[in-house]
Design a protein around this motif. Structure first.
Motif, PDB file in Angstrom:
ATOM      1  N   GLY A  68      12.716  -4.020  -4.048  1.00 39.47           N
ATOM      2  CA  GLY A  68      13.551  -2.821  -4.045  1.00 39.47           C
ATOM      3  C   GLY A  68      14.550  -2.808  -2.911  1.00 39.47           C
ATOM      4  N   LEU A  69      14.697  -3.931  -2.212  1.00 42.07           N
ATOM      5  CA  LEU A  69      15.613  -3.957  -1.061  1.00 42.07           C
ATOM      6  C   LEU A  69      17.063  -4.014  -1.525  1.00 42.07           C
ATOM      7  N   PHE A  77       0.832  -1.200   0.000  1.00 41.02           N
ATOM      8  CA  PHE A  77       0.000   0.000   0.000  1.00 41.02           C
ATOM      9  C   PHE A  77       0.875   1.261   0.000  1.00 41.02           C
ATOM     10  N   GLU A  78       1.833   1.318   0.918  1.00 36.56           N
ATOM     11  CA  GLU A  78       2.686   2.513   1.020  1.00 36.56           C
ATOM     12  C   GLU A  78       3.522   2.700  -0.246  1.00 36.56           C
ATOM     13  N   ALA A  79       4.054   1.596  -0.755  1.00 34.04           N
ATOM     14  CA  ALA A  79       4.912   1.698  -1.935  1.00 34.04           C
ATOM     15  C   ALA A  79       4.108   2.150  -3.150  1.00 34.04           C
ATOM     16  N   PHE A  80       2.963   1.523  -3.363  1.00 39.11           N
ATOM     17  CA  PHE A  80       2.152   1.876  -4.540  1.00 39.11           C
ATOM     18  C   PHE A  80       1.618   3.311  -4.417  1.00 39.11           C
ATOM     19  N   LYS A  81       1.324   3.703  -3.189  1.00 41.74           N
ATOM     20  CA  LYS A  81       0.816   5.065  -2.980  1.00 41.74           C
ATOM     21  C   LYS A  81       1.867   6.072  -3.446  1.00 41.74           C
ATOM     22  N   LYS A  82       3.123   5.778  -3.114  1.00 39.90           N
ATOM     23  CA  LYS A  82       4.191   6.700  -3.501  1.00 39.90           C
ATOM     24  C   LYS A  82       4.409   6.681  -5.002  1.00 39.90           C
ATOM     25  N   LEU A  83       4.039   5.583  -5.640  1.00 41.33           N
ATOM     26  CA  LEU A  83       4.222   5.497  -7.092  1.00 41.33           C
ATOM     27  C   LEU A  83       3.049   6.129  -7.855  1.00 41.33           C
ATOM     28  N   ARG A  84       2.030   6.537  -7.153  1.00 43.70           N
ATOM     29  CA  ARG A  84       0.856   7.226  -7.712  1.00 43.70           C
ATOM     30  C   ARG A  84       0.272   6.526  -8.948  1.00 43.70           C
ATOM     31  N   PRO A  85      -0.504   5.505  -8.741  1.00 46.25           N
ATOM     32  CA  PRO A  85      -1.026   4.779  -9.903  1.00 46.25           C
ATOM     33  C   PRO A  85      -2.160   5.488 -10.643  1.00 46.25           C
ATOM     34  N   GLY A  86      -2.815   6.450 -10.010  1.00 45.58           N
ATOM     35  CA  GLY A  86      -3.917   7.135 -10.692  1.00 45.58           C
ATOM     36  C   GLY A  86      -5.281   6.604 -10.287  1.00 45.58           C
ATOM     37  N   VAL A 100      15.630   4.705  -1.087  1.00 48.84           N
ATOM     38  CA  VAL A 100      16.729   5.612  -0.767  1.00 48.84           C
ATOM     39  C   VAL A 100      16.135   6.869  -0.131  1.00 48.84           C
ATOM     40  N   LYS A 101      15.008   7.277  -0.679  1.00 47.11           N
ATOM     41  CA  LYS A 101      14.387   8.515  -0.209  1.00 47.11           C
ATOM     42  C   LYS A 101      13.619   8.304   1.097  1.00 47.11           C
ATOM     43  N   TYR A 102      12.879   7.206   1.171  1.00 52.11           N
ATOM     44  CA  TYR A 102      12.042   6.956   2.352  1.00 52.11           C
ATOM     45  C   TYR A 102      12.576   5.750   3.107  1.00 52.11           C
ATOM     46  N   LYS A 103      13.286   6.025   4.204  1.00 51.25           N
ATOM     47  CA  LYS A 103      13.894   4.923   4.968  1.00 51.25           C
ATOM     48  C   LYS A 103      12.815   4.013   5.576  1.00 51.25           C
ATOM     49  N   ASP A 104      11.675   4.628   5.935  1.00 55.98           N
ATOM     50  CA  ASP A 104      10.594   3.841   6.541  1.00 55.98           C
ATOM     51  C   ASP A 104      10.124   2.750   5.598  1.00 55.98           C
ATOM     52  N   LEU A 105      10.122   3.109   4.328  1.00 60.00           N
ATOM     53  CA  LEU A 105       9.644   2.154   3.332  1.00 60.00           C
ATOM     54  C   LEU A 105      10.553   0.933   3.294  1.00 60.00           C
ATOM     55  N   GLN A 106      11.828   1.196   3.467  1.00 65.66           N
ATOM     56  CA  GLN A 106      12.781   0.084   3.453  1.00 65.66           C
ATOM     57  C   GLN A 106      12.524  -0.868   4.624  1.00 65.66           C
TER      58      GLN A 106
END
Ligand SMILES: Nc1ncnc2c1ncn2[C@@H]1O[C@H](COP(=O)(O)OP(=O)(O)OP(=O)(O)O)[C@@H](O)[C@H]1O
Length: 743
Positions: free
Chosen positions: A501-502, A328-337, A457-463
């Motif tokens: 993406g790890l 959810f968090e990853a896809f949200k950041k990728l903005r699917p539309g 790289v940008k969002y450490k929480d995501l990692q």
């Protein structure tokens, strides 16, 4: 559920209710179907036939009727049904209501979305109505549901259909702060709709909580409530309920376990399974598909699917809360539309309810765990159910896909299966579930792993979310009971990690993590190990559904490029797709020491440590810069020297401690032996043994001192250079020691 206002009106009502109840009782008694009979096989009444009393002690037939108003129901229930726009009965309602109204226990099974809720809500209302249940009578019925959302949904149906009755009803579910308020009122409630945990909490904690007069117990999703997860709680609940009651068990995947039924003290229950003879175990308007998606392509496939269905309402199932959170968090950041939502058991209850109702209203994508897999009726408007992670078993599959194609509406589902999970397809087919095997149009497959790596790289929480999701997923596979389908050792772990993406594969403690080389060998042989049945191949060729619209282009492979997902090889096997367009890895492969900095390239992919000193300016393979390499080696040598010194120091410390311990032990031993031999008259042989003992002890003593002697210039504790002492001297010394001890 309001009480009539004036006293006179109330009295009138009561009298007419008494008459109504008498009539209903006689009507029910007159026409009740034989135990074990199927009301569906009784010819239905003509629509214009008289209903109710049709002569002296004769009544209209209700077994086999098709409409609610032909049933012996109270006017209040009929009004509630009419207001809620329910007029014609569904099959499970037609089959079960004549039995349940006659007071029998019911074990009801019918497909998802077929109207089981009304099949138990109606007899609950009727039973209490005919018992003339009032606020002072306390709890008359308990309806238990496995999840809070489902309990809330049942409560809404109860409120709607029962709104003309005067019963008080309460929703008791966990995660709500007002438990103290609930405790104050729970004894005034007539109908409790609850989750097992909250009900038991009230049974344990609420003063004077009373359900000894219980009339009807309902378990919705009964097989779930009776399975191991709820076993202790449910046993504790049932032990506090009176045995004399009516019990209804409903589910799309019903339990037939005699043990379960015995636990609930069911009395000759009517087993009503309306779709047992049906060709399929799932709704006929549900179009079900499955395709092979290797673990490391799941996210690419899901992303591509989402992008191809931006105007749909899609429910996506993943195996754990952590998976849900990460995707959810990853896809949200990728903005699917398209709006994205997530639902899992770790969320606060208010939020869960909010998400549930938002998803019912708007086109969006809901990522969820199995918390949304059972019973939920999202306004009948879920277009797609996507199972990214394989369900635990066939029952779980049936419930998940059952969130679409409800009642009379149509729906579609797609199941992602890893090559190792193909056995699931066989199991589904065995249980009469028509799943079409399809191939993805890999031309439209979009990769996200590179983008995810950049996001990390940008969002450490995501990692850290990704790491946790990775581990939880593997653990969930590891813990699965069905080892025929789930085998964690066959998973491409490093590729999976990279696909999320790890930058590096997290350590998995519960697995004896193999080296990459070993795993690669195993994976290389994997496709050939996957058992692919003939009928599967037939299915895959049949699978191109001409009726699908352009939106589905993505799911149906219309042309056949080279070997791709699900492609049949000349040997008749289906090969799982390799990672499409996977970025070529740098050939420099030096193991990065733990704790060094992770370096990313411009696209966010990680670089092996020595790649940073490789000269990438030319084309072709990277060239090493000698000077940089030598410098790096010199640094490493220095690091190793320091490390070596530290190690030696620690080793010395350890040895010293060991020696001191041994000395102390020897001293203690000598003292004890002194006590033992005191006053003993030793024989020759005893002396000899004693001598050996002493020499043995002294040997230990010497041995342990050897290290010390090295450090002290080769001297041991009693003044001899350790290496100069001969065996004869040692023996002599030992005898001296022994005699000094004995003297
Ligand atoms: N007699 C009926 N007439 C019209 N709609 C009905 C009728 N009975 C039920 N429905 C509708 O059908 C949908 C599915 O009903 P319900 O939720 O009771 O299904 P279910 O069998 O319990 O499904 P699941 O197994 O998934 O829990 C609901 O939207 C409900 O309002």
């Amino acid at each position: 559920m309001k009480a009539p206002k004036s006293k006179k009106l109330r009295l009138q009502k009561r009298l007419s209710e008494v008459d109504e109840i008498k009539l209903l009782d006689s009507w029910i008694e007159f026409g009740k179907p034989d135990s074990g009979s199927n009301p569906l096989s009784v010819p239905s009444l003509p629509t214009n036939a008289p209903i109710g009393r049709i002569g002296d002690n004769t009544f209209s037939q209700y077994a086999g009727c098709k409409r609610f108003n032909q049933l012996p129901l109270s006017q209040k229930t009929k009004d509630g049904l009419k207001d809620s726009k329910f007029s014609k009965m569904t099959e499970i309602q037609r089959a079960s209501l004549p039995h349940s109204l006659a007071g029998r226990d019911i074990l009801g099974a019918a497909k998802t979305g077929s109207g089981k809720t009304l099949a138990f809500i109606i007899p609950v209302l009727e039973k209490l109505f005919k018992q003339r249940w009032g606020p002072q009578d306390g709890v008359g019925s308990i309806i238990i549901s496995p999840t809070r959302e489902l309990a809330s949904q049942l409560f809404e149906v109860l409120k709607s259909v029962g709104k003309h009755h005067g019963f008080s009803a309460g929703l008791l579910i966990g995660g709500r702060k007002d438990v103290d308020m609930e405790k104050e009122h729970v004894n005034d409630l007539n109908i409790l709709v609850c989750t097992p945990g909250r009900l038991l909490q009230h049974m344990d904690e609420t003063p004077n909580f009373e359900c000894s007069q219980l009339q009807v117990l309902v378990l919705d999703e009964a097989d779930r409530i009776l399975d191991v997860g709820f076993k202790k709680v449910v046993n504790a609940i049932v032990s506090q309920l009176p045995k004399h009651r009516q019990t209804f068990l409903f589910s799309a995947t019903q339990t037939k376990s005699v043990q379960d039924l015995a636990r609930l003290s069911l009395k000759d229950p009517e087993y009503i399974s309306v779709h047992e003879e049906s060709v399929t175990a799932t709704p006929s308007r549900l179009h079900q598909t499955a395709m092979i998606v290797p673990l490391d392509q799941k996210l690419d496939m899901l992303w591509s699917f989402v992008k191809a269905h931006l105007n749909s309402r899609i429910l996506v199932f993943l195996s754990s809360c952590k998976q849900v959170k990460f995707v959810f968090e990853a896809f949200k950041k990728l903005r699917p539309g398209i709006p994205l939502k997530c639902l899992h058991g770790r969320m606060k209850q208010e939020k869960r309810m909010g998400i549930y109702s938002q998803f019912c209203e708007k086109r969006s994508i809901l990522f969820s765990t199995d918390v949304a897999s059972r019973g939920l009726d999202f306004n009948k408007a879920v277009d797609w159910v996507v199972q990214v992670d394989c369900p635990d078993d066939v029952a779980s599959y049936i419930h998940r896909v059952g969130r679409t194609a409800r009642y009379l509406s149509a729906g579609r589902s797609v199941l992602f299966l890893m090559p190792t999970e193909m056995k699931m397809l066989e199991k589904l087919q065995e249980k009469k579930i028509p799943v079409q095997f399809i191939k993805a149009n890999t031309k439209r497959l979009q990769q996200v792993s590179g983008l995810l790596a950049a996001l990390m790289v940008k969002y450490k929480d995501l990692q850290s979310l990704a790491q946790r999701a990775f581990i939880t997923y593997l653990r969930s596979i590891y813990k699965q009971r069905d080892k025929e389908i789930f085998d964690v050792t066959k998973l491409p772990i490093d590729e999976f990690s990279a696909s999320m993406g790890l930058p590096m594969t997290p350590k998995i403690r519960f697995l004896n993590q193999k080296t990459k080389g070993q795993k690669e060998q195993k994976e290389a042989s994997l496709p050939l190990e996957v058992p692919i049945e003939e009928n599967l191949l037939e299915l895959s060729t049949k699978s191109v559904d001409k009726s699908v619209d352009d939106e589905e282009d993505f799911l149906v492979k219309k042309e056949s490029p080279d070997i791709e997902i699900g492609k049949e090889t000349s040997s008749g096997n289906i090969l799982p797709a390799t990672r499409i367009g996977k970025k070529k890895k740098l050939k420099i492969n030096i193991h990065r020491p733990a704790g060094t900095r992770v370096v990313f390239d411009e696209e966010g992919s990680t670089l092996p440590p020595l790649a940073t000193i490789a000269d990438m300016s030319g084309s072709g393979s990277p060239v090493m810069d000698r000077e940089k390499v030598n410098k790096r080696y010199a640094e490493l040598r220095e690091e190793m020297k320091v490390q070596d010194k530290e190690d030696k120091f620690l080793d010395r410390q350890r040895r010293k401690e060991k020696r001191i311990k041994a000395k102390n032990k020897l001293k203690r031993g000598a003292e004890e032996d002194e006590d033992d031999v005191e006053g003993d008259d030793l024989s020759e042989s005893d002396r000899a043994t004693g001598g050996q003992k002493a020499s043995k002890r002294s040997k230990i003593y010497f041995d342990s001192d050897n290290e010390d002697s090295e450090k002290k210039g080769g001297k041991n504790n009693i003044g001899f250079p350790a290496d100069s002492i001969s065996l004869a001297q040692q023996e002599e010394l030992a005898l001296k020691l022994l005699s000094s001890m004995n003297s």
